[in-house]
Design an enzyme around this catalytic site. Structure first.
Site, PDB file in Angstrom:
ATOM      1  N   CYS A  88       0.905  -0.820   0.139  1.00 15.88           N
ATOM      2  CA  CYS A  88       0.041   0.009  -0.358  1.00 15.88           C
ATOM      3  C   CYS A  88       0.879   1.111  -0.627  1.00 15.88           C
ATOM      4  O   CYS A  88       0.697   2.689   0.893  1.00 15.88           O
ATOM      5  CB  CYS A  88      -0.982  -0.599   1.061  1.00 15.88           C
ATOM      6  SG  CYS A  88       0.004  -0.744   2.792  1.00 15.88           S
ATOM      7  N   GLY A  89       1.825   1.327  -0.660  1.00 14.49           N
ATOM      8  CA  GLY A  89       2.870   2.219  -0.713  1.00 14.49           C
ATOM      9  C   GLY A  89       3.625   2.763   0.367  1.00 14.49           C
ATOM     10  O   GLY A  89       3.858   1.637   1.049  1.00 14.49           O
TER      11      GLY A  89
END
Length: 291
Positions: A88-89
């Protein structure tokens, strides 16, 4: 230039990766829709409750309230909220960086502990002496496996009890606030002691009728407001996680698509070059026979 088999294998591998990232993007989009709906419904209620409490507390002296007691800041608890999963980055890393910045800066002179809500931040501080995992809190990944107000309320009550017992002089919550699917901001909110609202002289005030009394209502609203505040932070983090993952998977799918196009072009060039070499060899062989 890599041979045709190597390029073809890479194209196949990237195609499989694209299918995975595209599926993850769609799953995150569906989860985001539910999580975003939950936080958008919660925010007006939480903000209105905070407004009412602020309007009431502005005309009362909260210094005698146990939840508003200001103490010398010796023992601090940071409630760090991340996700249980990655991909998720920078969602989880931003929280961990913020916690480390607080530990090295504002709370450097304090005895500071970190309560992990979410597996990723728990992994980051698992072997640290600052990790705080007392009995009754549960595992770090339990909260987001089934996020409900009851679970959040139990955690809020635990934090309130630890503050009342004097175990901690200050409790802050570090989480990602949901702005939209592509943007989340790291928030550092003071949970306890509560910060009394100072109403400006020219600010418009709302008149209420109280039963049984203003002080009694404020006393009952404060615990409820704290529980709502923590639940809102968890809902914000949950929506932010799915938004960050959806965005990350969208970018990964686009990058894989571009890489696949480049490799396909390289494959076609290599294939054309191989065919050209074969033709040249055939023509050269034919001329040699004729000669």
């Amino acid at each position: 230039m890599a041979n045709l088999k190597e390029i073809k294998n890479r194209i196949t591998s990237i195609g499989s990766t694209m299918q995975i990232t595209s599926a993850m993007k769609m799953v995150s989009a569906a989860k985001l829709n539910r999580a975003q709906d939950a936080i958008t419904k919660m925010r007006p209620y939480a903000e209105k409750l905070q407004d009412i409490l602020g309007n009431l507390s502005a005309t009362l002296d909260l210094s005698e309230n146990a939840y508003a007691e200001e103490r010398e800041m010796k023992n601090v608890l940071i409630v760090a909220v991340t996700s249980n999963r990655g991909l998720c980055g920078a969602f989880n890393n931003n929280i961990i960086k913020k916690v480390n910045a607080l530990l090295a800066g504002e709370f450097a002179a304090c005895n500071t502990k970190v309560l992990a809500v979410g597996k990723k931040v728990n992994d980051a501080f698992k072997r640290s002496e600052m990790n705080y995992r007392p009995e009754g809190v549960g595992e770090a990944d339990e909260m987001f496996n089934d996020l409900t107000f009851e679970r959040s309320s139990d955690l809020a009550q635990f934090l309130m009890d630890r503050f009342m017992d004097g175990e901690f002089d200050k409790i802050v919550v570090v989480y990602n606030k949901f702005v939209n699917a592509a943007m989340q901001t790291v928030e550092n909110e003071q949970f306890l002691p509560i910060i009394p609202t100072v109403q400006e002289d020219d600010a418009a005030s709302t008149e209420y009728m109280f039963e049984p009394s203003k002080a009694g209502i404020v006393e009952s609203l404060i615990p409820k407001s704290l529980k709502i505040q923590l639940f809102k932070a968890l809902l914000d983090s949950n929506a932010s996680e799915h938004g960050a993952r959806m965005t990350a998977m969208h970018k990964a799918t686009d990058n894989a698509s571009e890489l696949k196009k480049d490799l396909t072009l390289s494959y076609n060039k290599a294939r054309q070059a191989a065919i050209t070499n074969e033709i040249l060899e055939i023509v050269g062989g034919a001329e040699a026979l004729n000669g």
